[in-house]
Design an enzyme around this catalytic site. Structure first.
Site, PDB file in Angstrom:
ATOM      1  N   ASP A  40       0.040   7.418  -9.486  1.00  0.00           N
ATOM      2  CA  ASP A  40       1.058   8.360  -9.025  1.00  0.00           C
ATOM      3  C   ASP A  40       1.229   9.590  -9.920  1.00  0.00           C
ATOM      4  O   ASP A  40       1.366   9.459 -11.141  1.00  0.00           O
ATOM      5  CB  ASP A  40       2.423   7.682  -8.962  1.00  0.00           C
ATOM      6  CG  ASP A  40       2.416   6.393  -8.155  1.00  0.00           C
ATOM      7  OD1 ASP A  40       1.374   6.065  -7.575  1.00  0.00           O
ATOM      8  OD2 ASP A  40       3.459   5.721  -8.142  1.00  0.00           O
ATOM      9  N   GLU A 240       8.528   3.337  -1.823  1.00  0.00           N
ATOM     10  CA  GLU A 240       8.346   3.779  -3.201  1.00  0.00           C
ATOM     11  C   GLU A 240       8.354   5.303  -3.275  1.00  0.00           C
ATOM     12  O   GLU A 240       8.254   6.007  -2.262  1.00  0.00           O
ATOM     13  CB  GLU A 240       7.011   3.259  -3.758  1.00  0.00           C
ATOM     14  CG  GLU A 240       6.880   1.756  -3.795  1.00  0.00           C
ATOM     15  CD  GLU A 240       5.557   1.303  -4.383  1.00  0.00           C
ATOM     16  OE1 GLU A 240       5.582   0.369  -5.191  1.00  0.00           O
ATOM     17  OE2 GLU A 240       4.500   1.876  -4.039  1.00  0.00           O
TER      18      GLU A 240
END
Length: 691
Positions: A40, A240
């Site tokens: 990420d 998320e």
């Protein structure tokens, strides 16, 4: 003068070691680290004319682990320099690897509300999730448990080069009491300054609850919960990496909407067993986000269907299913969902076998079905071998598998669809196979129906391809400017892609806008950095065909990276029109095009000739809805790099991102049409390397 200003970026880059950046599959104009694993993007912040990008990073290897915050910086979003690790799990205050640094965000505390500023310095503040790896009492005297996720902060007083963790961490120990059992799934804070209320706002995910919590603070240290949002649209996996930001509609500063982006894994549109990013459009009052009614979609269920099987029988024989293995002599328990447990129902994962339907004639365009656990895809050529561990529903024609879908480990049961319009009139059967005896080793299948209607859209997807996840945007830019970037990989196979010494890259940065397209307000995106510095102006090819009949036109060039613009109109008998990239001598290629019958653009990597044995979920065709413009023109912008392709359709209302791993020898380009098209225009610009 700060340390950051005294050291040159080139010198800092040398600290982490530059590589040749010419390895097989190495991106040439997308960010990838010199070595090791990334996922990420984190802490995106624009400060003193530089774009800072942090990211999930393993300092010691190219698989997930030892998660820290890596750091890179750019002047133009194209050329990146790696900096020293910002938050290092081996140097956690509570001891090496006792705290891992999960995803989060960063802000410029220009008002010095945090109190971290020293002698008038403006601090950068990172807000992130701390994952604790053991039961312990922290230096702040707070007690945490193994696996606990809490929200923490760190600050920098030298423009992001070095970071100090707040001695009072974590600033949010756990979720509200109503969700106290979710302490292991409370993560990924996105923080921004809300000028209208003169306070900071945090959005953070309750992953398994499919819920976003909202907090506010005056100093980034003390936080008060103000609201929540969820659980709607795509909810079959964990939520998320949320992000919340305002954008004007069609550039009108008097018509401001708020966009909430949320990652989901598993349960995405391209690969249900993998990850993707959805979005919502609505309003925000400083405390609560409220989605507009049009952004909330109904759960996708079939329309105008004929039920083939609903499992409301007492035996498989009564349903005309032939069992093998542990399912012989068994039967469904009634209801609308069949779970393939065998005789040893106390240990169903250990039971293996199959169920095969009687033959039927395909008369409808779609076969649709509910499928749940578990994710073990079919492996071509593995039947009857120890490698055959599939848990799938397969469609067979003449004894050959022509469609195959596996379930979602850890996800709920959901509707999926096969387009069988090309098989109408043929005799087929359906086979359910459970060959897995390990964990996640059973199969759930619900109703099976036949219909001529596609499944409705279940979510507003930021990107319809398989390789765009955890998208987040830069803080510190002007209010009307929103630039985002995503992790160009997928959790379905991310740790196994065939790259070394690095693994994973970032997407091209994208400028996000809201526009009214076809009567609906939609998120649109276009590549943000101008690629012209890498393209040297003159096109490699610039072609125009007034009319194009079915066939292929091979172009006299070979390319591994290119920026292409393709536009065309429907002819008298339109079918598919597009471009084949990285084509080999056997004709296999990455096909990018448009299907007039379904009004969808697509990326087809199903005919890959390279070794994709790392995952049977990797090959596939990915579609995104795209209507022709008011003049009937279809427009595709295609960015090809050494191991990826990104396609932007129309104004950018649809995007597809997919990794590719083609042999170096496959460099041909051709234009194709399976029907008729006219006014076909193609421009191909070479894209050089940033390294």
């Amino acid at each position: 003068m700060s340390l950051l200003s005294r050291l040159s970026w080139a010198a800092l880059f040398a600290l982490v070691g530059a590589d040749s950046y010419k390895e097989p599959f190495r991106p040439q104009y997308h960010f990838s680290p010199a070595k090791n694993w990334i996922n990420d993007p984190n802490g995106l912040v624009f400060h003193k004319d530089k774009y800072h990008m942090f990211y999930q990073y393993n300092p010691t290897g190219n698989v997930w682990g030892n998660i820290s915050w890596g750091h890179a910086v750019s002047d133009d979003l194209l050329h990146w320099s790696e900096l020293p690790i910002a938050l290092d799990a081996f140097q956690a205050p509570s001891g090496p690897l006792t705290e891992l640094y999960f995803s989060g965000s960063a802000v410029v505390d220009s008002g010095r509300s945090s109190g971290f500023g020293n002698k008038g310095q403006t601090p950068l503040v990172a807000v992130y999730t701390s994952l604790y790896t053991q039961d312990m009492t922290l230096p702040s005297n707070q007690t945490v448990r193994n696996g606990q996720q809490s929200q923490s902060i760190a600050y920098s007083l030298d423009d992001g080069l070095t970071w100090s963790e707040y001695e009072g961490n974590p600033v949010i120990l756990g979720p509200p009491s109503a969700y106290s059992d979710q302490y292991q799934n409370f993560r990924d804070p996105f923080v921004f300054w809300y000028a209208a209320g003169q306070h900071w706002v945090m959005v953070v995910s309750l992953a398994q609850e499919h819920r976003i919590l909202l907090y506010k603070s005056s100093d980034l240290k003390e936080w008060t919960i103000t609201g929540d949002f969820g659980s709607v649209n795509a909810v079959s996996g964990a939520w998320e990496c949320p992000g919340l930001f305002p954008l004007p509609v069609d550039g009108n500063d008097h018509d401001i909407k708020w966009v909430l982006m949320v990652g989901i894994n598993p349960g995405a549109v391209a690969i249900p067993q993998g990850s993707g990013t959805q979005y919502f459009i609505g309003t925000f009052d400083g405390s609560n986000f409220t989605a507009d009614p049009g952004t909330i979609l109904s759960s996708p269920v079939p329309a105008h269907y004929t039920v083939y099987e609903d499992w409301n029988k007492t035996s498989f024989a009564a349903s005309s299913w032939t069992p093998t293995g542990d399912f012989v002599g068994e039967g469904p328990e009634g209801g609308t969902v069949l779970t393939l447990w065998g005789k040893s129902k106390g240990d169903g994962d250990g039971d293996i076998g199959s169920l095969t339907s009687s033959n039927f004639t395909i008369t409808s365009k779609y076969v649709q079905f509910q499928i749940g656990c578990c994710s073990n895809p079919a492996i071509v050529g593995a039947y009857g071998t120890p490698q055959d561990i599939e848990t799938t529903i397969n469609l067979l024609v003449s004894g050959e598998v022509v469609r195959s879908t596996t379930g979602v480990s850890g996800g709920g049961i959901t509707w999926r669809s096969w387009d069988v319009s090309d098989l109408v009139g043929q005799t087929a059967s359906i086979r359910l196979i459970d060959s897995s005896s390990g964990g996640w080793g059973h199969l759930q299948v619900g109703e099976i129906v036949f219909t001529d209607s596609p499944l409705p859209q279940e979510a507003n997807w930021v990107d319809w391809g398989p390789d765009f996840y955890a998208a987040t945007s830069w803080n510190g830019l002007a209010d009307e400017t929103r630039i985002a970037i995503g992790w160009m990989n997928n959790w379905a196979y991310g740790t196994d892609i065939p790259t070394s010494p690095w693994r994973s890259a970032m997407s091209i940065p994208r400028k996000l806008e809201l526009k009214n397209v076809q009567g609906k307000t939609q998120l649109v995106q276009q590549p943000q950095p101008r690629l012209s510095p890498l393209e040297q102006g003159k096109p490699l090819q610039q072609r125009f065909w007034k009319n194009m009949s079915p066939g292929n036109i091979t172009l006299p060039l070979s390319v591994k990276s290119v920026d292409a613009e393709l536009t065309f109109h429907a002819g008298k008998n339109p079918k598919e029109t597009g471009i084949s990239l990285r084509q080999g001598s056997d004709g296999a290629a990455i096909r990018v095009g448009y299907d007039f019958a379904t009004a969808q653009m697509f990326v087809d990597r199903s005919a890959e000739t390279q070794d994709v044995s790392f995952s049977n979920l990797f090959p596939g065709i990915y579609y995104a809805p795209l209507s022709a413009d008011h003049d009937g023109m279809v427009k595709l912008r295609i960015l090809l790099d050494w191991s990826s392709v990104e396609v932007f359709g129309g104004l950018g209302e649809s995007a597809i991102t997919a990794q590719i791993f083609r042999p170096d020898s496959d460099l041909a380009v051709s234009v194709f049409s399976t029907g008729d098209a006219h006014s076909v225009s193609l421009k191909l610009y070479p894209v050089g390397s940033v390294w």
